[in-house]
Design a protein around this motif. Structure first.
Motif, PDB file in Angstrom:
ATOM      1  N   LYS A 149      18.584 119.289  75.759  1.00 17.43           N
ATOM      2  CA  LYS A 149      19.463 118.497  75.827  1.00 17.43           C
ATOM      3  C   LYS A 149      21.258 118.352  76.059  1.00 17.43           C
ATOM      4  O   LYS A 149      21.208 117.573  77.109  1.00 17.43           O
ATOM      5  N   PRO A 150      21.868 119.871  75.904  1.00 21.82           N
ATOM      6  CA  PRO A 150      22.749 119.523  76.617  1.00 21.82           C
ATOM      7  C   PRO A 150      23.197 119.678  77.859  1.00 21.82           C
ATOM      8  O   PRO A 150      24.425 119.074  78.376  1.00 21.82           O
ATOM      9  N   PHE A 151      22.427 119.928  78.625  1.00 20.67           N
ATOM     10  CA  PHE A 151      22.542 119.864  80.468  1.00 20.67           C
ATOM     11  C   PHE A 151      21.940 118.759  80.709  1.00 20.67           C
ATOM     12  O   PHE A 151      22.748 117.648  81.829  1.00 20.67           O
ATOM     13  N   PHE A 152      21.734 117.878  79.972  1.00 15.92           N
ATOM     14  CA  PHE A 152      21.204 116.455  80.774  1.00 15.92           C
ATOM     15  C   PHE A 152      22.538 115.626  80.876  1.00 15.92           C
ATOM     16  O   PHE A 152      23.268 115.141  81.149  1.00 15.92           O
ATOM     17  N   LEU A 153      23.167 115.778  79.052  1.00 15.47           N
ATOM     18  CA  LEU A 153      24.224 115.349  78.798  1.00 15.47           C
ATOM     19  C   LEU A 153      25.268 115.542  79.904  1.00 15.47           C
ATOM     20  O   LEU A 153      26.071 115.236  80.508  1.00 15.47           O
ATOM     21  N   PHE A 154      25.459 117.228  79.984  1.00 13.51           N
ATOM     22  CA  PHE A 154      26.625 117.707  80.815  1.00 13.51           C
ATOM     23  C   PHE A 154      26.036 117.202  82.511  1.00 13.51           C
ATOM     24  O   PHE A 154      27.443 116.766  82.658  1.00 13.51           O
ATOM     25  N   ILE A 155      25.243 116.443  82.771  1.00 12.75           N
ATOM     26  CA  ILE A 155      24.913 116.035  84.142  1.00 12.75           C
ATOM     27  C   ILE A 155      25.635 114.354  84.166  1.00 12.75           C
ATOM     28  O   ILE A 155      26.249 114.256  85.239  1.00 12.75           O
ATOM     29  N   TRP A 156      25.206 113.650  83.059  1.00 12.91           N
ATOM     30  CA  TRP A 156      26.034 112.343  82.545  1.00 12.91           C
ATOM     31  C   TRP A 156      27.446 112.822  82.621  1.00 12.91           C
ATOM     32  O   TRP A 156      28.126 112.102  83.936  1.00 12.91           O
ATOM     33  N   ILE A 157      28.074 113.532  81.808  1.00 11.95           N
ATOM     34  CA  ILE A 157      29.688 113.376  81.967  1.00 11.95           C
ATOM     35  C   ILE A 157      30.110 113.722  82.745  1.00 11.95           C
ATOM     36  O   ILE A 157      31.365 113.139  83.501  1.00 11.95           O
ATOM     37  N   VAL A 158      29.256 114.431  83.979  1.00 12.95           N
ATOM     38  CA  VAL A 158      29.713 115.268  84.750  1.00 12.95           C
ATOM     39  C   VAL A 158      29.962 113.892  86.767  1.00 12.95           C
ATOM     40  O   VAL A 158      30.842 113.717  87.031  1.00 12.95           O
ATOM     41  N   GLY A 159      28.891 113.610  86.599  1.00 20.07           N
ATOM     42  CA  GLY A 159      28.792 112.267  87.240  1.00 20.07           C
ATOM     43  C   GLY A 159      29.538 110.735  86.642  1.00 20.07           C
ATOM     44  O   GLY A 159      30.319 110.413  87.698  1.00 20.07           O
ATOM     45  N   LEU A 160      29.938 110.603  85.829  1.00 17.35           N
ATOM     46  CA  LEU A 160      30.252 109.597  84.628  1.00 17.35           C
ATOM     47  C   LEU A 160      31.969 109.250  85.204  1.00 17.35           C
ATOM     48  O   LEU A 160      32.856 108.946  85.253  1.00 17.35           O
ATOM     49  N   SER A 161      32.079 111.519  85.254  1.00 14.04           N
ATOM     50  CA  SER A 161      33.690 111.189  84.681  1.00 14.04           C
ATOM     51  C   SER A 161      33.953 111.465  86.663  1.00 14.04           C
ATOM     52  O   SER A 161      34.388 111.184  87.295  1.00 14.04           O
ATOM     53  N   TRP A 162      33.630 111.498  87.435  1.00 10.67           N
ATOM     54  CA  TRP A 162      33.490 111.518  89.092  1.00 10.67           C
ATOM     55  C   TRP A 162      33.569 110.275  89.305  1.00 10.67           C
ATOM     56  O   TRP A 162      33.958 110.235  90.137  1.00 10.67           O
ATOM     57  N   SER A 163      33.378 109.449  88.345  1.00 16.81           N
ATOM     58  CA  SER A 163      32.783 107.910  89.092  1.00 16.81           C
ATOM     59  C   SER A 163      33.994 107.688  88.673  1.00 16.81           C
ATOM     60  O   SER A 163      34.744 106.182  89.095  1.00 16.81           O
ATOM     61  N   ALA A 164      34.616 108.277  87.481  1.00 14.88           N
ATOM     62  CA  ALA A 164      35.612 107.191  86.769  1.00 14.88           C
ATOM     63  C   ALA A 164      37.481 107.727  87.916  1.00 14.88           C
ATOM     64  O   ALA A 164      37.606 107.517  87.826  1.00 14.88           O
ATOM     65  N   GLU A 165      36.817 108.980  87.989  1.00 11.86           N
ATOM     66  CA  GLU A 165      37.487 109.721  88.914  1.00 11.86           C
ATOM     67  C   GLU A 165      37.690 108.693  90.342  1.00 11.86           C
ATOM     68  O   GLU A 165      39.406 108.254  90.888  1.00 11.86           O
ATOM     69  N   GLU A 166      36.426 108.381  90.956  1.00  9.91           N
ATOM     70  CA  GLU A 166      37.443 107.192  91.991  1.00  9.91           C
ATOM     71  C   GLU A 166      37.955 106.098  91.751  1.00  9.91           C
ATOM     72  O   GLU A 166      37.859 105.899  92.517  1.00  9.91           O
ATOM     73  N   ILE A 167      37.251 105.589  90.453  1.00  4.08           N
ATOM     74  CA  ILE A 167      37.380 104.266  89.907  1.00  4.08           C
ATOM     75  C   ILE A 167      39.473 104.796  89.983  1.00  4.08           C
ATOM     76  O   ILE A 167      40.213 104.133  90.384  1.00  4.08           O
ATOM     77  N   TRP A 168      39.726 105.964  89.222  1.00  6.90           N
ATOM     78  CA  TRP A 168      41.274 105.759  89.215  1.00  6.90           C
ATOM     79  C   TRP A 168      41.463 106.139  90.108  1.00  6.90           C
ATOM     80  O   TRP A 168      42.849 105.417  90.159  1.00  6.90           O
ATOM     81  N   LYS A 169      41.219 106.790  91.282  1.00  7.45           N
ATOM     82  CA  LYS A 169      42.141 107.159  92.795  1.00  7.45           C
ATOM     83  C   LYS A 169      41.612 105.039  93.110  1.00  7.45           C
ATOM     84  O   LYS A 169      43.010 105.094  94.145  1.00  7.45           O
ATOM     85  N   GLY A 170      41.319 104.837  93.161  1.00  2.00           N
ATOM     86  CA  GLY A 170      41.787 103.856  93.509  1.00  2.00           C
ATOM     87  C   GLY A 170      42.590 102.380  92.948  1.00  2.00           C
ATOM     88  O   GLY A 170      43.349 101.387  92.919  1.00  2.00           O
ATOM     89  N   THR A 171      42.374 102.365  91.556  1.00  2.00           N
ATOM     90  CA  THR A 171      43.143 101.229  90.655  1.00  2.00           C
ATOM     91  C   THR A 171      44.381 102.581  90.546  1.00  2.00           C
ATOM     92  O   THR A 171      45.638 101.700  90.061  1.00  2.00           O
TER      93      THR A 171
END
Length: 193
Positions: free
Chosen positions: A46-68
């Motif tokens: 379960k922690p590994f699955f959450l780790f995947i989501w945290i890394v992926g969503l933070s990557w997405s947030a980083e892309e939004i942050w670069k744009g805005t």
């Protein structure tokens, strides 16, 4: 925005692949006679699955942050490090809990001392908590050298102030290690009646 959507889709695909991979690992781990691999796999899934989501969503947030350029996303990215530390502590806690359950309930043939198993597991949990707090403080930007120096000086002051209490603690620890009696035994002293 397209890059953030791609990041979320890749995260979902990585989570799907990780689920398949853990399924195959689980069947191979159940085929072995060792309990350690089963416990580690169950603790880390379960922690590994959450780790995947945290890394992926933070990557997405980083892309939004670069744009805005919004500062809210920068704070979320610093919060990501703290979440990863919590996930690692969760893995260790779950692993210790699974081993404690195994040695206390399932593996009764070996006649292990229950008090020793419980004490050792509690000691490992405290070590995980202390390590997790120190690593989290380092991730939040606090200097660990000052905290550890203060802890050393404070420990020295407490040691001098509570030397009788520490002598009783270490005396009790020696009795615990020698095990002259077990839980449930009657102990009597010729001086006390």
């Amino acid at each position: 925005m397209i890059q953030s959507v791609i990041a979320v889709l890749l995260t979902a695909f990585a989570r799907y692949l990780a689920g398949k991979f853990f399924g195959k690992l689980k069947t191979k781990a159940e085929a072995t006679q060792s309990y350690w691999d089963d416990a580690l796999l169950a603790a880390g899934q379960k922690p590994f699955f959450l780790f995947i989501w945290i890394v992926g969503l933070s990557w997405s947030a980083e892309e939004i942050w670069k744009g805005t350029g919004n500062s809210l996303f920068e704070r979320l990215l610093s919060f990501r490090d703290l979440l990863v530390i919590v996930l690692f502590c969760w893995v260790f806690f779950s692993f210790i809990k699974a081993l404690e359950h195994h040695f206390l309930q399932v593996d009764r043939k070996k006649k292990l001392d229950q008090t020793s198993v419980i004490a050792l597991c509690r000691l490992m949990r405290v070590a995980v908590i202390i390590t997790g707090v120190l690593v989290a403080m380092q991730a939040l930007g606090y200097s660990l050298s000052g905290i550890l120096a203060f802890g050393g000086v404070g420990g020295l002051a407490v040691g001098f102030a509570a030397k009788d209490m520490l002598a009783n603690f270490f005396g009790g620890w020696m009795i615990y290690l020698d095990k002259p009696f077990r839980v449930g035994d009657w102990v009597s002293s010729p001086e006390k009646k």
